[in-house]
Design an enzyme around this catalytic site. Structure first.
Site, PDB file in Angstrom:
ATOM      1  N   VAL A   1       1.017  -1.246   0.005  1.00  0.00           N
ATOM      2  CA  VAL A   1      -0.227   0.088   0.026  1.00  0.00           C
ATOM      3  C   VAL A   1       0.743   1.232  -0.122  1.00  0.00           C
ATOM      4  O   VAL A   1       1.979   1.235   0.656  1.00  0.00           O
ATOM      5  CB  VAL A   1      -1.036   0.002   1.081  1.00  0.00           C
ATOM      6  CG1 VAL A   1      -1.727   1.037   1.294  1.00  0.00           C
ATOM      7  CG2 VAL A   1      -1.742  -1.342   1.361  1.00  0.00           C
ATOM      8  N   GLU A   2       0.447   2.396  -0.789  1.00  0.00           N
ATOM      9  CA  GLU A   2       1.332   3.342  -1.033  1.00  0.00           C
ATOM     10  C   GLU A   2       1.869   4.014   0.011  1.00  0.00           C
ATOM     11  O   GLU A   2       2.889   4.864   0.204  1.00  0.00           O
ATOM     12  CB  GLU A   2       0.804   4.309  -2.122  1.00  0.00           C
ATOM     13  CG  GLU A   2      -0.251   5.091  -1.663  1.00  0.00           C
ATOM     14  CD  GLU A   2      -0.661   6.209  -2.982  1.00  0.00           C
ATOM     15  OE1 GLU A   2      -1.370   5.495  -3.692  1.00  0.00           O
ATOM     16  OE2 GLU A   2      -0.498   7.408  -3.061  1.00  0.00           O
ATOM     17  N   GLY A   3       1.144   4.290   1.193  1.00  0.00           N
ATOM     18  CA  GLY A   3       1.433   4.868   2.351  1.00  0.00           C
ATOM     19  C   GLY A   3       2.763   4.490   2.978  1.00  0.00           C
ATOM     20  O   GLY A   3       3.398   4.903   3.941  1.00  0.00           O
TER      21      GLY A   3
ATOM     22  N   HIS B   1       2.522  11.318  -7.027  1.00  0.00           N
ATOM     23  CA  HIS B   1       3.096  10.970  -5.324  1.00  0.00           C
ATOM     24  C   HIS B   1       4.612  10.756  -5.292  1.00  0.00           C
ATOM     25  O   HIS B   1       5.344  11.439  -4.663  1.00  0.00           O
ATOM     26  CB  HIS B   1       2.155  10.058  -5.022  1.00  0.00           C
ATOM     27  CG  HIS B   1       2.060   9.879  -3.463  1.00  0.00           C
ATOM     28  ND1 HIS B   1       1.328   8.979  -2.683  1.00  0.00           N
ATOM     29  CD2 HIS B   1       2.903  10.499  -2.462  1.00  0.00           C
ATOM     30  CE1 HIS B   1       1.538   9.277  -1.416  1.00  0.00           C
ATOM     31  NE2 HIS B   1       2.406  10.166  -1.147  1.00  0.00           N
TER      32      HIS B   1
END
Lengths: 252, 318, 252, 318
Positions: C49-51, D122
């Protein structure tokens, strides 16, 4: 007060750190000098070691012999990766660096790679390690070395670590926008560089050393300042602190 | 693979279908991933966390024509030279350690032209691994500018399109195999390293194949209980072996200090005699001691415990 | 067996992960699909997951609503920095990615930036987040979205996340050497892309959906496969597992 | 400063003589480092570890013309817009969180032209901070290639000198000020972060001035006992303030979960009414509550403890 040449080097190097906030130091004399400075002239000094240690303390009797071992991590505050540690210097966080080399020339270039040619070396030395990076990235760099004629050569066989290259603006022209070799501290005296030509210049003598002594031990024509202050000899307290760090007399 | 060829490097990674499950295997099988001619990157730094158990097994399997890449080489480099296993050394420094002076074996091999030494600055070699880890062809830097090191490897300079200044471009290194030693891992290869991380994470991510020894294989629960201590994700690991004291007599942060007495002995009896001396050392310590426990027993009773206590004292747990 | 469109999407997306080893998933349907796949068709699946979370597990009743919160860290194996997490994808470690967007066009380009022009937008949307990176860096990417005419537009107003750009080799020509949009999974069917032109193509229908239904909900000319297999409807076990994960029916 | 100008960025750092000693100060003094027109980078991510106490103090000091840079903006961005403190937002995403839909305040400000939104992917924004942290002008990447995002900011493309392929060059961002919240620090500013590190370390190293709040100021001995957990070195920090619950009602890993009920309330009573609604919220929670303890008391008895328990459960210590 008697002292060894290595002790003299460490004490003089430590004094150059007066008021300095951060120093990139290798093991041996540089690390001892930094630790001594912290206890005397530079209480806010942060010591950074290339193996990835920020703010370590020396454990007397257990001095590190490589920059990458637990002894350099003793009581450290941060243990970053090696690449990240050098990048702190590239970003501009580290004020003073220490370097040495098998050869140093009149423009402060250092060689720790080869005697002879790179491809067919007469002597293959260990190599740069972090010396190239320290001299290229810190605000200013101090060369700390014994003063020997075979070491102080007109032109290094190989520029491992760039001083002022061929002098003048050549260092900056190569893209090295920051930093410089500010001083060469030897067992004979303190040397700097001419502002314009960037040629090496004798700027001070240690007690009992003559200009002639320095000239004889230097393999190239040295500029010589008109005024040559004589270094204050190591004080008792400085030597006591130093010997308290290197209790085994491993490096001093 | 050409320096900086991130395209080929990624194709190799994608083609590999790296296993997603349990990575546990034996030293023999792990070392079996190494092929003649491979570029082998070695983790740790100098005599810290060197994956000696794995390197010894690679020597036992008699690989040839290797390129060894490590930021600071210690005496493991002499082993590969003496065993005629290495053609090129990519490093920033090669010796044993200050008290032991220059490496005679290394000098003879490079001065005699048997081994090529591709020298980089310490940061530049770190950036080579980091560029590889990031999956790009190069990273910009000021390192090596103006020095003769620029002419040794494959670094380039260019005019920075943002500032107009000259900058160095340090090409990615994508090793065929990474050889690493860590403190602990779960069976899926999620690795935790205590203390100095050195360059291991970048080396793992940059390499096509990753071989790891761990002091201890721990439960997945233990890794999950401190995920912010995990440095290398399991998906980057191919083979994992539990080898306590797997770096000995080099050090492992917090667990055991290096055995400098053994270094003295190695230099006196082996290395100072040149390649032949090292080969005799290898006969005794490596070729005739295929089991790591037998190898460790050669260091004398009490040594391991003493070095463990020394380590605890240094990291403030003594 | 009755199920919601969101449940259908999650189940179909999960099935596409059969045998997959790693997936880059955002919160909501993608994360639920990944977790479901792990329990059914892809036991070795590593969820990223990108976090900055690798290998988390969902805590039923406490599903994450952002990719950067503790709920996504629950029982994770690694918690890397966000930049490093995306770099795993750039290096090539991550097989499948999930993305969505306010608009998708016939070449699989996605827009989550603006309706209208960038400088004077009619609707300013939140922006790319990691969608641009996921679609550019994973081996292959699945668009998971509701099938609506206003969403399936001939040309997105702004390419936030590059599909096949203007089709043909244009994606590769732009320097995107890896990855591709492999599938578009909607509540009506499964779509892919023509190998040459890279135009979107209907490749399968969900139960009870006609080609005409899909054409009406698509704002551009769709290629249509000769054979259009009908999706197996969600099985009881799949739905039970899914509902066991999202006990609050937050996303399904 | 122009994007990618590592020369000017380094000059500013060198000119600054960052203090080497104790960094402890007050919120008021810390926020006082921020000047009108500054580029302010915000740590954490979305509603995780947002340095809300510091941001509130910056709002109280009525700065104007700021550029806010954060990888994912949450409602703190609405505050600065409603307070007319911000001209440009540099981000990859701006909303509150999925359940709360689009940000009305953000939409109106950008659609009406009062605020410029400079959108990056991002990863690209992460690379901007990382390039800054590394002291270089750019980092190469595949991110954003081919997309319309390439035309928004100052990224460039070039032909890679090693592979001949087209690559994107993502320019460094060197913020004037970094605003961060961490778990613990010693008085010298050596900071430890648990759990997700997000982009805080790169932001700290890239910025000219670094302001930090910590949940807890701990002894130097404690930091020295686990140096491998220290993420930000003290020499990168200018001002440090102990502020327990300094990110609340956003979350802080392991210590407290976000208060989503308050988010509902914020949106219902404030944000959904547009900028005017947000200003009313700010009056109550920020301008009339200069002390962080008073601010926390607005969240109702028991809330902080409950959120602490929720956090412990999520990280497996409940």
């Amino acid at each position: 007060m008697s002292y060894s040449p290595a002790e003299l080097l460490a004490v003089i190097a430590a004094r150059q750190l007066a008021g300095v906030k951060s120093v990139f130091a290798g093991v041996g004399i540089p690390l001892l000098a930094a630790a001594l400075a912290q206890k005397t002239h530079a209480p806010d000094l942060t010591i950074v070691v290339e193996g990835g240690s920020i703010g370590p303390e020396l454990l007397p009797g257990r001095l590190p012999i490589s920059t990458n071992e637990m002894r350099v991590a003793h009581r450290a505050r941060v243990l970053p990766g090696i690449t990240d540690t050098f990048l702190f210097a590239q970003r501009g966080f580290l004020e003073v660096g220490f370097v040495g080399g098998a050869q140093v020339d009149r423009f402060g270039n250092l060689n720790s790679s080869v005697v002879g040619s790179y491809d067919k070396p007469q002597v293959r030395l260990p190599g740069s390690g972090g010396a190239n990076d320290i001299i290229s990235l810190c605000h200013r760099v101090m060369v700390v070395t014994m003063h020997e004629r075979r070491r102080f050569v007109p032109r290094v066989d190989f520029i491992t670590s760039p001083g002022f290259l061929s002098g003048g603006t050549s260092r900056r022209d190569a893209g090295l926008l920051f930093g410089r070799v500010s001083q060469v501290v030897t067992n004979l005296g303190i040397l700097g560089f001419d502002e314009e030509s960037k040629a090496m210049r004798l700027e001070g003598l240690h007690p009992g050393v003559s200009v002639q002594d320095v000239v004889e031990m230097t393999g190239f024509d040295l500029l010589i300042n008109d005024e040559l202050p004589i270094t204050e000899p190591p004080e008792e307290e400085e030597l006591a602190l130093l010997r308290g760090l290197d209790t085994e007399r491993r490096f001093i | 693979m050409e320096p900086g060829d991130f395209v080929e490097a990624r194709r190799r990674l994608e083609a590999k279908a790296r296993p997603g499950g349990v990575k546990l295997t034996s030293l023999t099988e792990a070392a079996g991933w190494v092929k003649d001619g491979d570029v082998v990157a070695i983790g740790g730094c100098c005599y810290s966390r060197t994956p000696l158990a794995l390197l010894m097994e690679i020597l036992r399997q008699e690989r040839r024509g290797l390129t060894l890449a490590r930021n600071l080489m210690c005496y493991e480099g002499e082993w590969f030279i003496a065993a005629q296993a290495v053609e090129t050394v990519v490093s920033s420094w090669f010796a044993i350690g200050l008290p032991w002076g220059l490496s005679k074996v290394f000098r003879q091999a490079v001065e005699g032209g048997q081994v090529r030494y591709e020298e980089w600055s310490h940061l530049a070699l770190g950036l080579r691994f980091r560029a590889g880890a990031m999956g790009v062809s190069f990273l910009p830097s000021l390192s090596m500018l103006g020095s003769d090191l620029m002419g040794v490897g494959s670094a380039k300079t260019m005019e920075c399109p943002f500032t107009g200044e000259t900058i160095a471009l340090i090409p990615a290194l994508f090793p065929d195999v990474a050889v690493l030693h860590v403190h602990r891992a779960d069976r899926l290869g999620n690795c935790q390293i205590d203390g100095y991380p050195h360059m291991d994470v970048d080396i793992a991510l940059a390499s096509t194949t990753v071989l790891v020894t761990a002091e201890e294989i721990v439960s997945e629960e233990q890794i999950r209980s401190q995920p912010d201590r995990t440095k290398i994700p399991g998906f980057a690991v191919d083979a994992l072996v539990e080898v306590p004291y797997g770096a000995f007599p080099h050090e492992c942060y917090g667990l055991y200090e290096a055995d400098f007495d053994h270094f003295d002995k190695y230099v006196a009896e082996g290395s100072s005699q040149g390649a032949e001396g090292v080969r005799e050392y290898l006969d005794r310590y490596v070729y005739n001691t295929p089991d790591h426990k037998d190898y460790l027993s050669l260091f004398g009773a009490g040594t391991l415990d003493r070095k463990a206590r020394d380590a605890q004292q240094l990291v403030g747990r003594g």
